[in-house]
Design a protein around this motif. Structure first.
Motif, PDB file in Angstrom:
ATOM      1  N   LEU A   1      10.357  26.652  -0.269  1.00 37.49           N
ATOM      2  CA  LEU A   1       9.017  26.037  -0.121  1.00 37.49           C
ATOM      3  C   LEU A   1       9.246  24.427  -0.599  1.00 37.49           C
ATOM      4  CD1 LEU A   1       6.526  28.599  -1.257  1.00 37.49           C
ATOM      5  CD2 LEU A   1       7.413  28.167   0.920  1.00 37.49           C
ATOM      6  N   GLY A   2       9.669  23.826  -1.545  1.00 36.89           N
ATOM      7  CA  GLY A   2       9.887  22.666  -2.032  1.00 36.89           C
ATOM      8  C   GLY A   2      10.549  21.761  -0.948  1.00 36.89           C
ATOM      9  N   ILE A   3      11.763  22.350  -0.531  1.00 37.46           N
ATOM     10  CA  ILE A   3      12.779  21.688   0.442  1.00 37.46           C
ATOM     11  C   ILE A   3      11.936  21.503   1.689  1.00 37.46           C
ATOM     12  CG2 ILE A   3      14.604  21.921   1.681  1.00 37.46           C
ATOM     13  CD1 ILE A   3      15.970  23.389  -0.471  1.00 37.46           C
ATOM     14  N   GLY A   4      11.035  22.457   2.012  1.00 33.59           N
ATOM     15  CA  GLY A   4      10.291  22.074   3.256  1.00 33.59           C
ATOM     16  C   GLY A   4       9.280  21.278   2.936  1.00 33.59           C
ATOM     17  N   GLY A   5       8.556  21.101   2.031  1.00 36.88           N
ATOM     18  CA  GLY A   5       7.567  20.004   1.657  1.00 36.88           C
ATOM     19  C   GLY A   5       8.351  18.678   1.605  1.00 36.88           C
ATOM     20  N   ALA A   6       9.478  18.496   0.642  1.00 35.82           N
ATOM     21  CA  ALA A   6      10.112  17.464   0.679  1.00 35.82           C
ATOM     22  C   ALA A   6      10.720  16.661   2.262  1.00 35.82           C
ATOM     23  CB  ALA A   6      11.292  17.766  -0.124  1.00 35.82           C
ATOM     24  N   LEU A   7      10.889  17.505   3.003  1.00 43.11           N
ATOM     25  CA  LEU A   7      11.253  17.010   4.081  1.00 43.11           C
ATOM     26  C   LEU A   7      10.223  16.161   4.923  1.00 43.11           C
ATOM     27  CD1 LEU A   7      13.553  20.010   5.609  1.00 43.11           C
ATOM     28  CD2 LEU A   7      14.331  17.833   4.933  1.00 43.11           C
TER      29      LEU A   7
ATOM     30  N   LEU B   1       7.692  10.374   5.494  1.00 41.54           N
ATOM     31  CA  LEU B   1       6.927   9.331   5.558  1.00 41.54           C
ATOM     32  C   LEU B   1       7.542   8.039   4.493  1.00 41.54           C
ATOM     33  CD1 LEU B   1       3.779  11.439   4.330  1.00 41.54           C
ATOM     34  CD2 LEU B   1       4.415  10.660   6.798  1.00 41.54           C
ATOM     35  N   MET B   2       8.613   8.340   3.880  1.00 37.47           N
ATOM     36  CA  MET B   2       9.277   7.404   3.068  1.00 37.47           C
ATOM     37  C   MET B   2      10.220   6.788   3.586  1.00 37.47           C
ATOM     38  SD  MET B   2       9.770   9.983  -0.203  1.00 37.47           S
ATOM     39  CE  MET B   2      11.034   8.554  -1.099  1.00 37.47           C
ATOM     40  N   GLN B   3      10.576   6.974   5.114  1.00 38.15           N
ATOM     41  CA  GLN B   3      11.564   6.438   5.580  1.00 38.15           C
ATOM     42  C   GLN B   3      11.847   4.869   5.639  1.00 38.15           C
ATOM     43  OE1 GLN B   3      12.114   8.424   9.383  1.00 38.15           O
ATOM     44  NE2 GLN B   3      14.335   7.552   9.819  1.00 38.15           N
ATOM     45  N   GLN B   4      10.569   4.112   5.703  1.00 37.24           N
ATOM     46  CA  GLN B   4      10.728   2.582   5.618  1.00 37.24           C
ATOM     47  C   GLN B   4      11.035   1.958   4.397  1.00 37.24           C
ATOM     48  OE1 GLN B   4       6.719   1.306   7.304  1.00 37.24           O
ATOM     49  NE2 GLN B   4       7.402   2.093   9.263  1.00 37.24           N
ATOM     50  N   VAL B   5      10.891   2.901   3.397  1.00 35.44           N
ATOM     51  CA  VAL B   5      11.244   2.119   1.850  1.00 35.44           C
ATOM     52  C   VAL B   5      12.592   2.429   1.857  1.00 35.44           C
ATOM     53  CG1 VAL B   5       8.753   1.965   1.265  1.00 35.44           C
ATOM     54  CG2 VAL B   5      10.071   4.098   0.725  1.00 35.44           C
ATOM     55  N   LEU B   6      13.309   3.357   2.587  1.00 29.54           N
ATOM     56  CA  LEU B   6      14.753   3.937   2.162  1.00 29.54           C
ATOM     57  C   LEU B   6      15.706   2.878   2.703  1.00 29.54           C
ATOM     58  CD1 LEU B   6      14.585   7.641   2.567  1.00 29.54           C
ATOM     59  CD2 LEU B   6      14.122   6.283   0.533  1.00 29.54           C
ATOM     60  N   PHE B   7      16.826   2.547   1.907  1.00 28.38           N
ATOM     61  CA  PHE B   7      17.845   1.704   2.664  1.00 28.38           C
ATOM     62  C   PHE B   7      18.964   2.587   2.560  1.00 28.38           C
ATOM     63  CE2 PHE B   7      21.497  -0.928   1.481  1.00 28.38           C
ATOM     64  CZ  PHE B   7      21.477  -1.708   2.691  1.00 28.38           C
ATOM     65  N   GLU B   8      19.738   2.819   3.938  1.00 26.75           N
ATOM     66  CA  GLU B   8      20.811   3.420   4.299  1.00 26.75           C
ATOM     67  C   GLU B   8      21.003   4.849   3.560  1.00 26.75           C
ATOM     68  OE1 GLU B   8      24.256   1.207   3.302  1.00 26.75           O
ATOM     69  OE2 GLU B   8      23.908  -0.375   4.885  1.00 26.75           O
ATOM     70  N   VAL B   9      19.824   5.664   3.625  1.00 27.34           N
ATOM     71  CA  VAL B   9      19.680   6.766   3.184  1.00 27.34           C
ATOM     72  C   VAL B   9      18.839   7.888   4.059  1.00 27.34           C
ATOM     73  CG1 VAL B   9      18.633   8.313   1.090  1.00 27.34           C
ATOM     74  CG2 VAL B   9      19.488   6.078   0.533  1.00 27.34           C
TER      75      VAL B   9
ATOM     76  N   ARG C   1       0.749  -1.123  -0.081  1.00 29.40           N
ATOM     77  CA  ARG C   1      -0.040   0.262  -0.034  1.00 29.40           C
ATOM     78  C   ARG C   1       0.818   1.311   0.142  1.00 29.40           C
ATOM     79  NH1 ARG C   1      -5.181   0.311   1.459  1.00 29.40           N
ATOM     80  NH2 ARG C   1      -4.966  -1.733   2.488  1.00 29.40           N
ATOM     81  N   ARG C   2       1.859   1.280   0.702  1.00 28.43           N
ATOM     82  CA  ARG C   2       2.826   2.448   0.874  1.00 28.43           C
ATOM     83  C   ARG C   2       3.043   2.975  -0.543  1.00 28.43           C
ATOM     84  NH1 ARG C   2       4.935   4.755   5.476  1.00 28.43           N
ATOM     85  NH2 ARG C   2       4.364   3.113   6.596  1.00 28.43           N
ATOM     86  N   SER C   3       4.020   1.815  -1.241  1.00 24.28           N
ATOM     87  CA  SER C   3       4.535   2.237  -2.305  1.00 24.28           C
ATOM     88  C   SER C   3       3.481   2.700  -3.425  1.00 24.28           C
ATOM     89  CB  SER C   3       5.167   0.938  -3.158  1.00 24.28           C
ATOM     90  OG  SER C   3       6.269   0.592  -2.282  1.00 24.28           O
ATOM     91  N   TYR C   4       2.395   2.129  -3.627  1.00 24.72           N
ATOM     92  CA  TYR C   4       1.398   2.727  -4.742  1.00 24.72           C
ATOM     93  C   TYR C   4       0.694   4.009  -4.333  1.00 24.72           C
ATOM     94  CZ  TYR C   4       1.651  -1.624  -7.048  1.00 24.72           C
ATOM     95  OH  TYR C   4       2.041  -2.458  -7.898  1.00 24.72           O
ATOM     96  N   LEU C   5       0.615   4.405  -2.675  1.00 23.29           N
ATOM     97  CA  LEU C   5       0.278   5.715  -2.267  1.00 23.29           C
ATOM     98  C   LEU C   5       1.321   6.688  -2.819  1.00 23.29           C
ATOM     99  CD1 LEU C   5      -1.726   4.851   1.182  1.00 23.29           C
ATOM    100  CD2 LEU C   5      -2.699   5.410  -1.016  1.00 23.29           C
ATOM    101  N   LEU C   6       2.458   6.405  -2.407  1.00 24.91           N
ATOM    102  CA  LEU C   6       3.584   7.346  -2.741  1.00 24.91           C
ATOM    103  C   LEU C   6       3.619   7.692  -4.379  1.00 24.91           C
ATOM    104  CD1 LEU C   6       6.423   8.854  -2.288  1.00 24.91           C
ATOM    105  CD2 LEU C   6       7.494   6.685  -2.510  1.00 24.91           C
ATOM    106  N   LEU C   7       3.260   6.546  -5.411  1.00 22.67           N
ATOM    107  CA  LEU C   7       3.159   6.948  -6.924  1.00 22.67           C
ATOM    108  C   LEU C   7       1.914   7.629  -7.064  1.00 22.67           C
ATOM    109  CD1 LEU C   7       4.029   3.282  -8.155  1.00 22.67           C
ATOM    110  CD2 LEU C   7       5.251   5.275  -8.491  1.00 22.67           C
ATOM    111  N   PHE C   8       1.054   7.484  -6.070  1.00 28.88           N
ATOM    112  CA  PHE C   8      -0.336   8.183  -6.396  1.00 28.88           C
ATOM    113  C   PHE C   8      -0.270   9.505  -6.030  1.00 28.88           C
ATOM    114  CE2 PHE C   8      -5.142   8.659  -5.803  1.00 28.88           C
ATOM    115  CZ  PHE C   8      -5.465   8.808  -7.120  1.00 28.88           C
ATOM    116  N   GLY C   9       0.529   9.906  -5.136  1.00 23.75           N
ATOM    117  CA  GLY C   9       0.916  11.264  -4.579  1.00 23.75           C
ATOM    118  C   GLY C   9       1.645  12.283  -5.572  1.00 23.75           C
TER     119      GLY C   9
END
Length: 799
Positions: A738-744, A749-757, A268-276
């Motif tokens: 503003l984009g950097i703030g939004g990206a942070l 929310l993406m932390q669980q799908v990131l590896f050593e990043v 679910r998390r991966s597809y919601l990220l794509l949908f966003g």
């Protein structure tokens, strides 16, 4: 409507750009919504699917999350529960079909007779298992899938009563399963037989000791909520823990999860990220076209003022302008449906075996409704603010003003829309950049073995035809033939191949120390391997020796452990020569070697404690063939088939391929998601570039007289270009901030799908911000260059 259409036809370039931009944005949204709807929102094809649940086991202490169910716990639940109307037990199995042409491996299920009623299904032909057939030592009967019935037997109704030879044993076909039983999540199953507790590959200690081997499906009673069922299972789990404290699964909890959530929830998390991400693309496209409409409507200020002077009301003007924007959105939405259909066709073609329920993905009425809503919302989003801005014209001023005022209104709104475009584009770019960085680092992880140049295939031996002694003889003969196979330099057998899933944790203990109950023992991944397994995969032996032909069933059992196991179980000690008590059968085995760590489960999972047993001492009916070779997979598969045929002509060779290909398949779904996200990020970047260009072109047009005056007073072309670029740069930098703030926020929310990043990885943020700034500078350069070519005399004369 006709007037709006005429207005759009007067500007075919603007109309084409706007319609294509919206078509891409709406089409991508409709396509991805169709995917999300088909996977997560569409009910499973069973009656009252919201009442279907799966029971699983979770033990946080041993890091086992939603694993299988034990037979002993199932009996406890079956005896005490009052919240389910149907409760069914099953276990996956594989069967070799013979006697009907070439041998064929069938993916099967041993299921209790309650499974079909629990799903709310009836056989399409024939009947379900009877109570007598579901009891121990019952008759051999089978249900075949609707797909197998059509493919192998051409839908012949006379299949009922015929015998299928499965693993050398005749099974009478008593029914054909309905089509719903061949749909997700049961789409891989081809044949069902009864009595799951009689499965041939489990020994009594595994069956009765709490091993997590089985699956349990249930249907909630009418009026019973999911929370009530969970509370009831907690009570039963506590009672089971008291009654069976030594069982492996005693410490675990019973989880009750809706069947659909259990099947697809992990994705679910991966597809919601794509949908966003695709939603951001549509918003960027909307901001782009709204900017164009602002400039377009501003250019018609005198026309609008004339309408007011002739008695038109503001509501009429707004309605007319909104009609134009809605017409653009409607055309974009219609074309977007074609884009969505094309995108879904491509996704189905490339996403087979990667996307769950992929054969069910299509544009349904709910997706058409979503498309209509998106189209209307888009039409309002791109037209309402420009229409309100344009309809607020001052009639006298508009009728008096010349070129500059005709296009100068709404500057702040256009600047705000540009800032929003840049910020949304940066958010999507950073999300894609973080995932790309994560995937790149994952691919650089050293797995601990060398998969390149290794051919692999699978075998499943019928347990009825291969009792223990015959199984050992088969493996000895096959291993000898594979060791001298043409084109191979090394060969081995193993029940588990690293990085391809399917680990088997088992309890272990150290002889000479206190032996706690099975439920309190640590667990390690068990592997059954032949001699030369480690050399074939390039796994180094750190101490002791490898297995060899001496390690047969006729000598005391031995075991090899990995470095993590040695550090965890023998801190500061030499494990060589010590004795382990392994598995649920609690068989002793002497440690004869230590090997290097291998990432067995996945590249993003640290090496776990592994122990390796000789396959010839504890043979099982499933094995993988590994051959290190320089020969291509097709040629090697043919040679291996000939070798296997010489040992047993009735055994099919399954999934022959290179090991690198097999491992790549385990991360292919992640690659697909990354490609889609990168595509959306690229589209966002292009739209942002177009947005900067359109706004700066409008700025230059608005300031034509000012620039002409400056150049008449001695300003150089270079200073004019720097002035225009500086204005675009200021808006871009504000958008980047503003984009950097939004990206942070999004990256957390993406932390669980990131590896050593790090979600706030500075290099990714700085690099992508610099790229977006450079793209914006390039987009602003053309209008700035045009500004340097303004003729002061012509510009001042127009004033």
């Amino acid at each position: 409507m006709r007037y709006a259409l005429r207005q759009l036809l007067k500007s075919p370039g603007f109309t084409l750009a706007a319609v294509l931009s919206l078509a891409l944005g709406i089409g991508a949204n409709v396509a991805l919504f169709s995917v999300v709807n088909s996977i997560f929102l569409r009910p499973l094809p069973y009656p009252e699917p919201d009442r279907l649940v799966r029971l699983s086991s979770t033990s946080t202490a041993t890091n086992l999350i939603r694993v299988g169910f034990s037979y002993s716990r199932f009996l406890e639940v079956q005896q005490r529960q009052q919240v389910f109307s149907d409760l069914a037990l099953s276990i996956g199995n594989a069967f070799t079909l013979t006697g009907r042409g070439d041998p064929e491996q069938l993916v099967g299920l041993q299921a209790s007779a309650a499974l079909l009623p629990a799903l709310g299904l009836q056989p399409a032909l024939g009947r379900n298992f009877s109570a007598d057939e579901d009891r121990p030592v019952g008759p051999h009967v089978a249900l075949i899938s609707h797909t197998l019935w059509q493919r192998r037997f051409n839908g012949d109704p006379s299949i009922l009563g015929q015998a299928l030879t499965l693993d050398g044993t005749p099974y009478t076909v008593v029914g054909v399963l309905p089509a719903a039983a061949s749909a997700f999540p049961l789409d891989q199953l081809q044949v069902w037989i009864p009595r799951p507790a009689d499965v041939s590959f489990l020994v009594p200690s595994q069956l009765n000791g709490g091993g997590y081997f089985f699956q349990v499906a249930a249907r909630l009673r009418p009026g019973v909520s999911l929370e009530q069922a969970r509370q009831a299972m907690n009570v039963i789990a506590d009672g089971y823990r008291t009654a069976q404290p030594a069982n492996v699964d005693a410490p675990s909890q019973i989880e009750v999860v809706p069947l659909l959530e259990d099947a697809v929830g992990a994705q679910r998390r991966s597809y919601l990220l794509l949908f966003g991400a695709v939603g951001c693309v549509l918003l960027i496209a909307c901001a782009n076209i709204a900017n164009l409409l602002l400039a377009r409507f501003a250019g018609r200020r005198r026309e609008i003022a004339a309408r007011f002077a002739l008695g038109a009301r503001r509501a009429h003007i707004i309605r007319q302008l909104l009609t134009e924007s809605l017409l653009i959105a409607g055309l974009g939405g219609a074309l977007g449906l074609l884009v969505a259909e094309w995108a879904l066709s491509a996704l189905v073609q490339f996403g087979t075996n990667l996307i769950p329920r992929i054969l069910e993905i299509r544009i349904e009425p709910v997706a058409l409704g979503f498309s209509l809503v998106v189209t209307l919302a888009t039409g309002l989003a791109i037209g309402l603010l420009p229409a309100l801005q344009a309809s607020g014209v001052n009639v006298l001023d508009a009728l008096k003003e010349a070129g500059r005022g005709a296009i100068g209104s709404g500057r702040r709104l256009r600047a705000g829309l540009l800032v929003a475009e840049v910020s949304l584009s940066l958010i999507v770019l950073i999300a894609a950049g973080l995932l790309l960085t994560s995937f790149a680092r994952l691919q650089r992880v050293e797995p601990g073995f060398r998969p390149a140049g290794v051919f692999t295939a699978q075998l499943v031996l019928p347990a009825e035809r291969y009792p223990r002694e015959k199984l050992i003889a088969f493996y000895e003969q096959l291993y000898r033939k594979l060791s001298v196979i043409p084109g191979g330099t090394s060969a081995a057998l193993t029940d588990r191949v690293p990085l391809t899933g399917g680990q088997t944790p088992a309890p272990i203990a150290i002889a000479g120390r206190s032996l706690p109950p099975l439920s309190q023992r640590p667990q390690a991944n068990r592997h059954l391997v032949s001699p030369k397994y480690f050399s074939t995969l390039g796994i180094p032996i750190r101490a002791g020796r490898d297995f060899d032909e001496r390690d047969s069933a006729r000598v005391p059992h031995v075991v090899i452990i990995n470095e993590t196991f040695a550090r965890r179980m023998f801190p500061g000690e030499d494990p060589i020569g010590r004795t382990l008590v392994t598995g649920m059968a609690q068989l002793p085995a002497q440690v004869v070697g230590i090997v290097g760590d291998v990432r067995s489960t996945s590249l993003n999972t640290p090496p776990e404690a592994d122990y390796f047993l000789p396959a010839l001492q504890r043979p099982e009916t499933f094995t993988n063939i590994l051959i290190r070779t320089n020969v291509g997979p097709v040629a090697m598969a043919s040679v291996v088939r000939d070798t296997l045929r010489a040992v047993d002509p009735d055994l099919p060779l399954l999934q022959p391929q290179l090991l690198t290909t097999r491992i790549a398949q385990t991360v292919a779904d992640r690659q697909l998601a990354l490609i889609l996200l990168a595509g959306f990020a690229g589209l966002a970047l292009v739209l942002a570039m177009l947005g900067v260009y359109s706004v700066m072109a409008h700025v230059v047009a608005f300031r034509t007289n000012e620039i002409g005056l400056r150049m008449a007073l001695g300003a150089t072309p270079g200073s004019v270009m720097r002035m225009v670029l500086a204005q675009g740069r200021r808006l871009t930098l504000l958008g980047l901030i503003l984009g950097i703030g939004g990206a942070l926020v999004v990256s957390r929310l993406m932390q669980q799908v990131l590896f050593e990043v790090n979600p706030a990885e500075p290099l990714v943020y700085v690099a992508l911000s610099a790229i977006l700034l450079a793209v914006a500078e390039c987009a602003a350069w053309l209008p700035a260059r045009r500004a340097t070519r303004i003729d002061p005399l012509i510009a001042l004369r127009s004033e």
